[in-house]
Scaffold this motif. Structure first.
Motif, PDB file in Angstrom:
ATOM      1  N   UNK A 289      43.009 -37.050 -67.377  1.00  0.00           N
ATOM      2  CA  UNK A 289      42.429 -38.047 -66.477  1.00  0.00           C
ATOM      3  C   UNK A 289      43.137 -38.061 -65.125  1.00  0.00           C
ATOM      4  N   UNK A 290      44.474 -38.010 -65.155  1.00  0.00           N
ATOM      5  CA  UNK A 290      45.224 -38.024 -63.896  1.00  0.00           C
ATOM      6  C   UNK A 290      45.017 -36.724 -63.123  1.00  0.00           C
ATOM      7  N   UNK A 291      44.848 -35.607 -63.844  1.00  0.00           N
ATOM      8  CA  UNK A 291      44.573 -34.337 -63.188  1.00  0.00           C
ATOM      9  C   UNK A 291      43.239 -34.346 -62.460  1.00  0.00           C
ATOM     10  N   UNK A 292      42.239 -34.998 -63.052  1.00  0.00           N
ATOM     11  CA  UNK A 292      40.928 -35.111 -62.396  1.00  0.00           C
ATOM     12  C   UNK A 292      41.045 -35.889 -61.085  1.00  0.00           C
ATOM     13  N   UNK A 293      41.962 -36.863 -61.045  1.00  0.00           N
ATOM     14  CA  UNK A 293      42.170 -37.636 -59.819  1.00  0.00           C
ATOM     15  C   UNK A 293      42.940 -36.812 -58.787  1.00  0.00           C
ATOM     16  N   UNK A 294      43.971 -36.113 -59.247  1.00  0.00           N
ATOM     17  CA  UNK A 294      44.868 -35.414 -58.310  1.00  0.00           C
ATOM     18  C   UNK A 294      44.317 -34.081 -57.828  1.00  0.00           C
ATOM     19  N   UNK A 295      43.502 -33.413 -58.648  1.00  0.00           N
ATOM     20  CA  UNK A 295      43.075 -32.053 -58.336  1.00  0.00           C
ATOM     21  C   UNK A 295      42.345 -31.917 -56.998  1.00  0.00           C
ATOM     22  N   UNK A 296      41.363 -32.783 -56.681  1.00  0.00           N
ATOM     23  CA  UNK A 296      40.685 -32.627 -55.375  1.00  0.00           C
ATOM     24  C   UNK A 296      41.642 -32.713 -54.184  1.00  0.00           C
ATOM     25  N   UNK A 297      42.619 -33.617 -54.273  1.00  0.00           N
ATOM     26  CA  UNK A 297      43.596 -33.769 -53.187  1.00  0.00           C
ATOM     27  C   UNK A 297      44.423 -32.503 -53.043  1.00  0.00           C
ATOM     28  N   UNK A 298      44.908 -31.988 -54.161  1.00  0.00           N
ATOM     29  CA  UNK A 298      45.753 -30.789 -54.130  1.00  0.00           C
ATOM     30  C   UNK A 298      44.978 -29.564 -53.656  1.00  0.00           C
ATOM     31  N   UNK A 299      43.703 -29.470 -54.026  1.00  0.00           N
ATOM     32  CA  UNK A 299      42.892 -28.337 -53.599  1.00  0.00           C
ATOM     33  C   UNK A 299      42.669 -28.362 -52.083  1.00  0.00           C
ATOM     34  N   UNK A 300      42.439 -29.568 -51.540  1.00  0.00           N
ATOM     35  CA  UNK A 300      42.266 -29.687 -50.086  1.00  0.00           C
ATOM     36  C   UNK A 300      43.540 -29.294 -49.346  1.00  0.00           C
ATOM     37  N   UNK A 301      44.695 -29.755 -49.869  1.00  0.00           N
ATOM     38  CA  UNK A 301      45.984 -29.419 -49.248  1.00  0.00           C
ATOM     39  C   UNK A 301      46.238 -27.920 -49.323  1.00  0.00           C
ATOM     40  N   UNK A 302      45.925 -27.316 -50.456  1.00  0.00           N
ATOM     41  CA  UNK A 302      46.115 -25.870 -50.622  1.00  0.00           C
ATOM     42  C   UNK A 302      45.266 -25.098 -49.612  1.00  0.00           C
ATOM     43  N   UNK A 303      44.019 -25.561 -49.406  1.00  0.00           N
ATOM     44  CA  UNK A 303      43.135 -24.883 -48.450  1.00  0.00           C
ATOM     45  C   UNK A 303      43.690 -24.963 -47.026  1.00  0.00           C
ATOM     46  N   UNK A 304      44.232 -26.138 -46.658  1.00  0.00           N
ATOM     47  CA  UNK A 304      44.803 -26.318 -45.316  1.00  0.00           C
ATOM     48  C   UNK A 304      46.037 -25.431 -45.139  1.00  0.00           C
ATOM     49  N   UNK A 309      48.375 -20.584 -42.728  1.00  0.00           N
ATOM     50  CA  UNK A 309      49.304 -19.513 -43.076  1.00  0.00           C
ATOM     51  C   UNK A 309      50.755 -19.999 -43.158  1.00  0.00           C
ATOM     52  N   UNK A 310      50.919 -21.103 -43.888  1.00  0.00           N
ATOM     53  CA  UNK A 310      52.286 -21.623 -44.101  1.00  0.00           C
ATOM     54  C   UNK A 310      52.477 -21.904 -45.585  1.00  0.00           C
ATOM     55  N   UNK A 311      52.249 -20.881 -46.392  1.00  0.00           N
ATOM     56  CA  UNK A 311      52.265 -21.042 -47.842  1.00  0.00           C
ATOM     57  C   UNK A 311      53.636 -21.382 -48.406  1.00  0.00           C
TER      58      UNK A 311
END
Length: 389
Positions: A289-304, A309-311
Protein backbone atom coordinates in the motif's frame (compact mmCIF):
# COMPACT_ATOMS: atom_id res chain seq x y z
CA UNK A 1 -6.31 8.27 -12.05
CA UNK A 2 -6.68 9.52 -15.63
CA UNK A 3 -4.40 6.71 -16.79
CA UNK A 4 -6.61 4.11 -15.07
CA UNK A 5 -9.74 5.69 -16.56
CA UNK A 6 -8.21 5.61 -20.04
CA UNK A 7 -7.42 1.89 -19.79
CA UNK A 8 -10.83 1.21 -18.26
CA UNK A 9 -12.54 2.85 -21.25
CA UNK A 10 -10.69 0.51 -23.61
CA UNK A 11 -11.64 -2.49 -21.46
CA UNK A 12 -15.31 -1.40 -21.48
CA UNK A 13 -15.22 -1.22 -25.29
CA UNK A 14 -13.85 -4.78 -25.47
CA UNK A 15 -16.45 -6.10 -23.03
CA UNK A 16 -19.23 -4.41 -25.01
CA UNK A 17 -17.92 -5.97 -28.24
CA UNK A 18 -17.79 -9.39 -26.58
CA UNK A 19 -21.39 -8.99 -25.44
CA UNK A 20 -22.60 -7.85 -28.87
CA UNK A 21 -20.63 -10.58 -30.64
CA UNK A 22 -22.00 -13.25 -28.31
CA UNK A 23 -25.61 -12.17 -28.91
CA UNK A 24 -25.10 -11.94 -32.70
CA UNK A 25 -23.33 -15.31 -32.78
CA UNK A 26 -26.10 -17.02 -30.82
CA UNK A 27 -28.81 -15.51 -33.03
CA UNK A 28 -27.02 -16.45 -36.28
CA UNK A 29 -26.45 -20.06 -35.18
CA UNK A 30 -30.09 -20.42 -34.09
CA UNK A 31 -31.25 -19.20 -37.52
CA UNK A 32 -28.91 -21.65 -39.25
CA UNK A 33 -30.09 -24.55 -37.10
CA UNK A 34 -33.71 -23.69 -37.83
CA UNK A 35 -33.02 -23.45 -41.60
CA UNK A 36 -31.04 -26.72 -41.71
CA UNK A 37 -33.73 -28.42 -39.64
CA UNK A 38 -36.43 -27.44 -42.14
CA UNK A 39 -34.30 -28.62 -45.06
CA UNK A 40 -33.63 -31.91 -43.31
CA UNK A 41 -37.35 -32.46 -42.76
CA UNK A 42 -38.05 -31.83 -46.48
CA UNK A 43 -35.30 -34.26 -47.51
CA UNK A 44 -36.63 -36.92 -45.14
CA UNK A 45 -40.15 -36.44 -46.53
CA UNK A 46 -38.90 -36.81 -50.11
CA UNK A 47 -36.98 -39.97 -49.19
CA UNK A 48 -40.06 -41.53 -47.60
CA UNK A 49 -42.14 -40.83 -50.71
CA UNK A 50 -39.41 -42.32 -52.90
CA UNK A 51 -39.42 -39.33 -55.21
CA UNK A 52 -36.17 -38.15 -56.84
CA UNK A 53 -34.49 -34.96 -55.64
CA UNK A 54 -36.20 -32.03 -57.35
CA UNK A 55 -34.36 -29.08 -58.89
CA UNK A 56 -35.97 -26.76 -56.37
CA UNK A 57 -34.75 -28.84 -53.44
CA UNK A 58 -31.25 -28.99 -54.94
CA UNK A 59 -31.25 -25.20 -55.23
CA UNK A 60 -32.38 -24.85 -51.62
CA UNK A 61 -29.54 -27.14 -50.50
CA UNK A 62 -26.99 -25.07 -52.44
CA UNK A 63 -28.36 -21.86 -50.91
CA UNK A 64 -28.21 -23.42 -47.41
CA UNK A 65 -24.57 -24.45 -47.87
CA UNK A 66 -23.72 -20.94 -49.11
CA UNK A 67 -25.51 -19.39 -46.15
CA UNK A 68 -23.62 -21.58 -43.68
CA UNK A 69 -20.31 -20.65 -45.31
CA UNK A 70 -21.13 -16.90 -45.32
CA UNK A 71 -22.26 -16.99 -41.67
CA UNK A 72 -19.10 -18.78 -40.54
CA UNK A 73 -16.91 -16.30 -42.45
CA UNK A 74 -18.82 -13.35 -40.95
CA UNK A 75 -18.47 -14.70 -37.40
CA UNK A 76 -14.75 -15.36 -37.95
CA UNK A 77 -14.26 -11.81 -39.24
CA UNK A 78 -16.12 -10.30 -36.28
CA UNK A 79 -14.02 -12.43 -33.92
CA UNK A 80 -10.88 -11.11 -35.61
CA UNK A 81 -12.02 -7.55 -34.92
CA UNK A 82 -12.32 -8.39 -31.23
CA UNK A 83 -8.68 -9.53 -31.20
CA UNK A 84 -7.63 -6.10 -32.45
CA UNK A 85 -9.71 -4.47 -29.69
CA UNK A 86 -8.01 -6.64 -27.07
CA UNK A 87 -4.60 -5.63 -28.41
CA UNK A 88 -5.61 -1.98 -28.07
CA UNK A 89 -6.07 -2.58 -24.33
CA UNK A 90 -2.45 -3.72 -24.11
CA UNK A 91 -1.32 -0.67 -26.05
CA UNK A 92 -3.35 1.59 -23.75
CA UNK A 93 -1.63 0.02 -20.72
CA UNK A 94 1.81 0.53 -22.29
CA UNK A 95 0.91 4.10 -23.23
CA UNK A 96 -0.43 5.11 -19.81
CA UNK A 97 1.85 3.18 -17.43
CA UNK A 98 5.60 2.95 -17.10
CA UNK A 99 6.64 -0.68 -17.26
CA UNK A 100 10.19 0.04 -16.07
CA UNK A 101 9.29 0.47 -12.40
CA UNK A 102 12.11 -1.82 -11.30
CA UNK A 103 14.58 0.92 -12.22
CA UNK A 104 13.23 3.17 -9.45
CA UNK A 105 15.05 1.14 -6.78
CA UNK A 106 18.57 -0.10 -7.33
CA UNK A 107 19.63 -3.66 -6.48
CA UNK A 108 22.21 -2.08 -4.18
CA UNK A 109 19.41 -1.41 -1.67
CA UNK A 110 19.60 -5.06 -0.60
CA UNK A 111 22.68 -6.75 0.76
CA UNK A 112 22.38 -9.58 -1.78
CA UNK A 113 19.86 -11.21 -4.09
CA UNK A 114 19.56 -14.14 -1.68
CA UNK A 115 18.80 -11.73 1.16
CA UNK A 116 16.18 -10.00 -0.97
CA UNK A 117 14.50 -13.32 -1.75
CA UNK A 118 14.55 -14.37 1.92
CA UNK A 119 12.92 -11.10 3.05
CA UNK A 120 10.22 -11.41 0.40
CA UNK A 121 9.50 -15.04 1.33
CA UNK A 122 9.32 -14.15 5.02
CA UNK A 123 6.90 -11.28 4.32
CA UNK A 124 4.69 -13.54 2.16
CA UNK A 125 4.63 -16.29 4.80
CA UNK A 126 3.69 -13.83 7.56
CA UNK A 127 0.95 -12.43 5.36
CA UNK A 128 -0.43 -15.91 4.69
CA UNK A 129 -0.44 -16.72 8.41
CA UNK A 130 -2.21 -13.44 9.16
CA UNK A 131 -4.84 -14.17 6.48
CA UNK A 132 -5.50 -17.63 7.94
CA UNK A 133 -4.03 -19.49 4.93
CA UNK A 134 -2.01 -21.78 7.16
CA UNK A 135 -1.70 -24.69 4.73
CA UNK A 136 -0.34 -22.47 1.95
CA UNK A 137 2.11 -20.84 4.38
CA UNK A 138 3.41 -24.24 5.54
CA UNK A 139 3.81 -25.40 1.94
CA UNK A 140 5.77 -22.25 1.05
CA UNK A 141 8.02 -22.74 4.09
CA UNK A 142 8.82 -26.29 2.97
CA UNK A 143 9.48 -25.38 -0.66
CA UNK A 144 11.60 -22.34 0.22
CA UNK A 145 13.35 -24.06 3.17
CA UNK A 146 12.30 -21.11 5.33
CA UNK A 147 12.32 -21.73 9.08
CA UNK A 148 9.49 -20.04 10.98
CA UNK A 149 9.54 -20.17 14.76
CA UNK A 150 6.59 -21.93 16.41
CA UNK A 151 6.35 -19.08 18.94
CA UNK A 152 5.74 -16.72 16.04
CA UNK A 153 3.04 -18.92 14.48
CA UNK A 154 1.12 -19.58 17.70
CA UNK A 155 -0.67 -16.19 18.05
CA UNK A 156 -1.81 -16.32 14.42
CA UNK A 157 -3.06 -19.88 14.82
CA UNK A 158 -5.17 -18.85 17.81
CA UNK A 159 -6.50 -15.68 16.20
CA UNK A 160 -7.45 -17.45 12.99
CA UNK A 161 -9.17 -20.25 14.91
CA UNK A 162 -11.36 -17.67 16.68
CA UNK A 163 -12.01 -15.66 13.49
CA UNK A 164 -13.04 -18.83 11.68
CA UNK A 165 -15.54 -19.53 14.47
CA UNK A 166 -16.89 -15.97 14.18
CA UNK A 167 -17.36 -16.47 10.44
CA UNK A 168 -19.56 -19.42 11.37
CA UNK A 169 -21.37 -17.15 13.90
CA UNK A 170 -19.96 -19.16 16.79
CA UNK A 171 -19.23 -16.73 19.65
CA UNK A 172 -17.95 -19.34 22.10
CA UNK A 173 -14.17 -19.23 21.36
CA UNK A 174 -14.14 -15.41 21.13
CA UNK A 175 -16.01 -15.02 24.44
CA UNK A 176 -13.68 -17.49 26.14
CA UNK A 177 -10.65 -15.57 24.85
CA UNK A 178 -12.09 -12.17 25.86
CA UNK A 179 -12.93 -13.34 29.39
CA UNK A 180 -9.46 -14.80 29.89
CA UNK A 181 -7.90 -11.49 28.75
CA UNK A 182 -10.44 -9.22 30.45
CA UNK A 183 -8.00 -7.21 32.55
CA UNK A 184 -5.64 -6.46 29.67
CA UNK A 185 -8.55 -5.53 27.40
CA UNK A 186 -9.81 -3.09 30.04
CA UNK A 187 -6.36 -1.52 30.16
CA UNK A 188 -6.70 -0.92 26.41
CA UNK A 189 -10.18 0.61 26.92
CA UNK A 190 -11.54 -2.16 24.70
CA UNK A 191 -15.27 -2.87 24.52
CA UNK A 192 -14.72 -6.24 22.82
CA UNK A 193 -16.11 -8.40 25.64
CA UNK A 194 -19.25 -6.27 25.96
CA UNK A 195 -19.87 -6.38 22.20
CA UNK A 196 -19.52 -10.17 22.21
CA UNK A 197 -22.03 -10.50 25.07
CA UNK A 198 -24.29 -8.02 23.27
CA UNK A 199 -24.22 -10.08 20.07
CA UNK A 200 -24.90 -13.28 22.01
CA UNK A 201 -27.89 -11.60 23.68
CA UNK A 202 -29.18 -10.44 20.27
CA UNK A 203 -28.93 -14.01 18.96
CA UNK A 204 -31.14 -15.10 21.83
CA UNK A 205 -33.62 -12.34 20.98
CA UNK A 206 -33.71 -13.57 17.38
CA UNK A 207 -34.92 -16.92 18.74
CA UNK A 208 -38.29 -15.38 19.60
CA UNK A 209 -40.45 -15.68 22.77
CA UNK A 210 -39.11 -19.18 23.43
CA UNK A 211 -35.71 -17.66 24.25
CA UNK A 212 -37.03 -14.83 26.45
CA UNK A 213 -36.23 -16.46 29.81
CA UNK A 214 -32.76 -17.47 28.59
CA UNK A 215 -32.15 -13.91 27.37
CA UNK A 216 -33.21 -12.45 30.74
CA UNK A 217 -30.90 -14.86 32.51
CA UNK A 218 -28.01 -14.00 30.19
CA UNK A 219 -28.50 -10.28 30.83
CA UNK A 220 -26.55 -10.66 34.10
CA UNK A 221 -23.36 -10.67 31.98
CA UNK A 222 -23.96 -6.95 31.34
CA UNK A 223 -23.54 -6.02 35.01
CA UNK A 224 -19.76 -5.26 34.82
CA UNK A 225 -20.43 -2.95 31.85
CA UNK A 226 -23.43 -1.06 33.26
CA UNK A 227 -21.55 2.22 33.78
CA UNK A 228 -19.80 2.45 30.40
CA UNK A 229 -22.55 0.96 28.24
CA UNK A 230 -25.73 1.99 30.02
CA UNK A 231 -27.47 3.26 26.87
CA UNK A 232 -26.82 0.08 24.84
CA UNK A 233 -28.04 -2.11 27.72
CA UNK A 234 -31.23 -0.04 28.03
CA UNK A 235 -31.91 -0.50 24.31
CA UNK A 236 -31.50 -4.28 24.57
CA UNK A 237 -33.76 -4.49 27.61
CA UNK A 238 -36.37 -2.34 25.87
CA UNK A 239 -36.42 -4.71 22.90
CA UNK A 240 -37.83 -7.47 25.12
CA UNK A 241 -41.21 -5.69 25.06
CA UNK A 242 -41.55 -6.41 21.33
CA UNK A 243 -40.30 -9.99 21.49
CA UNK A 244 -43.74 -11.59 21.20
CA UNK A 245 -44.82 -9.27 18.37
CA UNK A 246 -41.64 -9.90 16.40
CA UNK A 247 -38.42 -7.95 16.77
CA UNK A 248 -37.93 -7.61 13.00
CA UNK A 249 -41.10 -5.44 12.77
CA UNK A 250 -40.30 -3.30 15.81
CA UNK A 251 -38.29 -0.09 16.36
CA UNK A 252 -35.46 -2.39 17.48
CA UNK A 253 -35.13 -4.22 14.14
CA UNK A 254 -31.63 -2.71 13.71
CA UNK A 255 -30.40 -5.11 16.39
CA UNK A 256 -30.86 -7.99 13.93
CA UNK A 257 -28.70 -6.37 11.25
CA UNK A 258 -26.21 -8.91 9.85
CA UNK A 259 -23.51 -6.20 9.67
CA UNK A 260 -22.90 -6.72 13.41
CA UNK A 261 -20.96 -9.90 12.57
CA UNK A 262 -18.55 -8.09 10.27
CA UNK A 263 -18.09 -5.39 12.93
CA UNK A 264 -17.33 -7.90 15.68
CA UNK A 265 -14.72 -9.65 13.50
CA UNK A 266 -13.02 -6.32 12.80
CA UNK A 267 -13.17 -5.30 16.47
CA UNK A 268 -11.74 -8.64 17.58
CA UNK A 269 -8.90 -8.48 15.02
CA UNK A 270 -7.96 -4.92 15.99
CA UNK A 271 -8.11 -5.43 19.78
CA UNK A 272 -6.51 -8.87 19.78
CA UNK A 273 -3.61 -7.68 17.63
CA UNK A 274 -3.18 -4.64 19.87
CA UNK A 275 -3.19 -6.81 22.99
CA UNK A 276 -0.69 -9.29 21.54
CA UNK A 277 1.53 -6.50 20.20
CA UNK A 278 0.94 -7.45 16.57
CA UNK A 279 0.19 -5.25 13.58
CA UNK A 280 -3.38 -5.40 12.24
CA UNK A 281 -1.97 -5.30 8.72
CA UNK A 282 0.80 -7.63 7.58
CA UNK A 283 4.21 -6.22 6.54
CA UNK A 284 3.46 -7.28 2.96
CA UNK A 285 0.14 -5.42 2.69
CA UNK A 286 1.57 -2.30 4.38
CA UNK A 287 4.61 -2.33 2.08
CA UNK A 288 2.41 -2.79 -0.97
CA UNK A 289 0.00 0.00 0.00
CA UNK A 290 2.77 2.45 0.89
CA UNK A 291 4.65 1.52 -2.29
CA UNK A 292 1.59 2.42 -4.38
CA UNK A 293 1.65 5.86 -2.74
CA UNK A 294 5.40 6.41 -3.04
CA UNK A 295 6.04 4.91 -6.49
CA UNK A 296 4.58 7.74 -8.65
CA UNK A 297 6.65 10.33 -6.74
CA UNK A 298 9.85 8.31 -7.07
CA UNK A 299 9.26 7.66 -10.77
CA UNK A 300 8.81 11.38 -11.46
CA UNK A 301 12.02 12.18 -9.54
CA UNK A 302 13.91 9.46 -11.41
CA UNK A 303 12.74 10.90 -14.75
CA UNK A 304 13.92 14.41 -13.77
CA UNK A 305 17.30 13.09 -12.57
CA UNK A 306 17.87 11.20 -15.83
CA UNK A 307 16.76 14.19 -17.91
CA UNK A 308 19.26 16.47 -16.18
CA UNK A 309 21.96 13.79 -16.31
CA UNK A 310 22.74 13.86 -12.59
CA UNK A 311 22.17 10.22 -11.72
CA UNK A 312 24.76 10.19 -8.92
CA UNK A 313 22.81 12.49 -6.60
CA UNK A 314 20.45 9.73 -5.41
CA UNK A 315 22.17 6.73 -3.90
CA UNK A 316 18.84 4.87 -3.37
CA UNK A 317 19.93 3.30 -0.09
CA UNK A 318 20.87 6.23 2.13
CA UNK A 319 17.62 8.17 1.95
CA UNK A 320 14.49 8.95 -0.03
CA UNK A 321 14.86 11.99 -2.30
CA UNK A 322 11.54 13.44 -1.11
CA UNK A 323 9.18 13.18 1.84
CA UNK A 324 6.23 10.87 1.14
CA UNK A 325 3.22 11.23 3.42
CA UNK A 326 1.11 8.09 3.64
CA UNK A 327 -1.67 9.51 5.81
CA UNK A 328 -2.46 12.26 3.30
CA UNK A 329 -3.57 9.57 0.86
CA UNK A 330 -6.43 8.30 2.99
CA UNK A 331 -4.59 5.71 5.09
CA UNK A 332 -6.22 4.92 8.44
CA UNK A 333 -3.79 5.46 11.35
CA UNK A 334 -5.45 2.70 13.39
CA UNK A 335 -4.55 0.15 10.71
CA UNK A 336 -1.06 1.54 10.02
CA UNK A 337 0.33 1.37 13.53
CA UNK A 338 3.63 -0.42 13.81
CA UNK A 339 3.63 -3.48 16.08
CA UNK A 340 5.08 -3.60 19.58
CA UNK A 341 6.53 -7.02 18.71
CA UNK A 342 8.72 -6.93 15.61
CA UNK A 343 8.16 -10.08 13.55
CA UNK A 344 11.00 -11.23 11.24
CA UNK A 345 9.61 -9.37 8.22
CA UNK A 346 8.99 -6.16 10.23
CA UNK A 347 12.57 -6.28 11.56
CA UNK A 348 14.02 -6.53 8.08
CA UNK A 349 11.78 -3.79 6.69
CA UNK A 350 12.71 -1.51 9.57
CA UNK A 351 16.42 -2.21 9.23
CA UNK A 352 16.30 -1.63 5.46
CA UNK A 353 14.81 1.80 6.14
CA UNK A 354 11.30 1.19 4.84
CA UNK A 355 9.38 1.90 8.05
CA UNK A 356 10.12 3.29 11.47
CA UNK A 357 9.36 1.55 14.74
CA UNK A 358 9.65 3.97 17.62
CA UNK A 359 8.00 2.90 20.92
CA UNK A 360 8.33 6.44 22.28
CA UNK A 361 6.15 7.82 19.49
CA UNK A 362 2.61 8.51 20.74
CA UNK A 363 0.89 8.10 17.38
CA UNK A 364 2.90 5.11 16.20
CA UNK A 365 1.99 5.76 12.58
CA UNK A 366 4.11 4.46 9.74
CA UNK A 367 6.35 7.07 8.12
CA UNK A 368 9.21 7.04 5.66
CA UNK A 369 12.41 8.44 7.11
CA UNK A 370 16.13 8.66 6.50
CA UNK A 371 17.59 5.17 6.76
CA UNK A 372 20.54 6.13 8.95
CA UNK A 373 18.25 7.86 11.44
CA UNK A 374 15.91 4.90 11.41
CA UNK A 375 18.53 2.29 12.08
CA UNK A 376 19.88 4.34 14.98
CA UNK A 377 16.37 4.74 16.47
CA UNK A 378 15.58 1.07 15.98
CA UNK A 379 18.83 -0.05 17.60
CA UNK A 380 18.22 2.32 20.52
CA UNK A 381 14.71 0.93 21.02
CA UNK A 382 15.76 -2.71 20.87
CA UNK A 383 19.18 -2.73 22.52
CA UNK A 384 19.30 0.47 24.54
CA UNK A 385 22.38 1.58 22.58
CA UNK A 386 23.02 3.86 19.66
CA UNK A 387 22.23 7.49 19.19
CA UNK A 388 18.84 8.81 18.13
CA UNK A 389 18.70 10.60 14.81
Amino acid sequence: MEQCASVEREVDKVLQKFLTYGQHCEQSLEELLHHVGQLRAELASAALQGTPLSATLSLVMSQCCRKIKDTVQKLASDHKDIHSSVSRVGKAIDRNFDSEICGVVSDAVWDSREKQQQILQTAIVEHLYQQGMLGVAEELCQESTLNVDLDFKQPFLELNRILEALHKQDLGPALEWAVSHRQRLLELNSSLEFKLHQLYFIRLLAGGPEKQLEALSYARHFQPFAVLHQREIQVMMGSLVYLRLGLEKSPYCHLLDSSHWAEIRETFTRDACSLLGLSVESPLSVSFASGCVALPVLMNIKAVIEQRQCTGVWSHKDELPAEVSLLSHGAEPSRWETPHILTPAWKELCFQGVFTHEPCCLTGVVVLVDCGSLQSNWLSATTGTGQGG
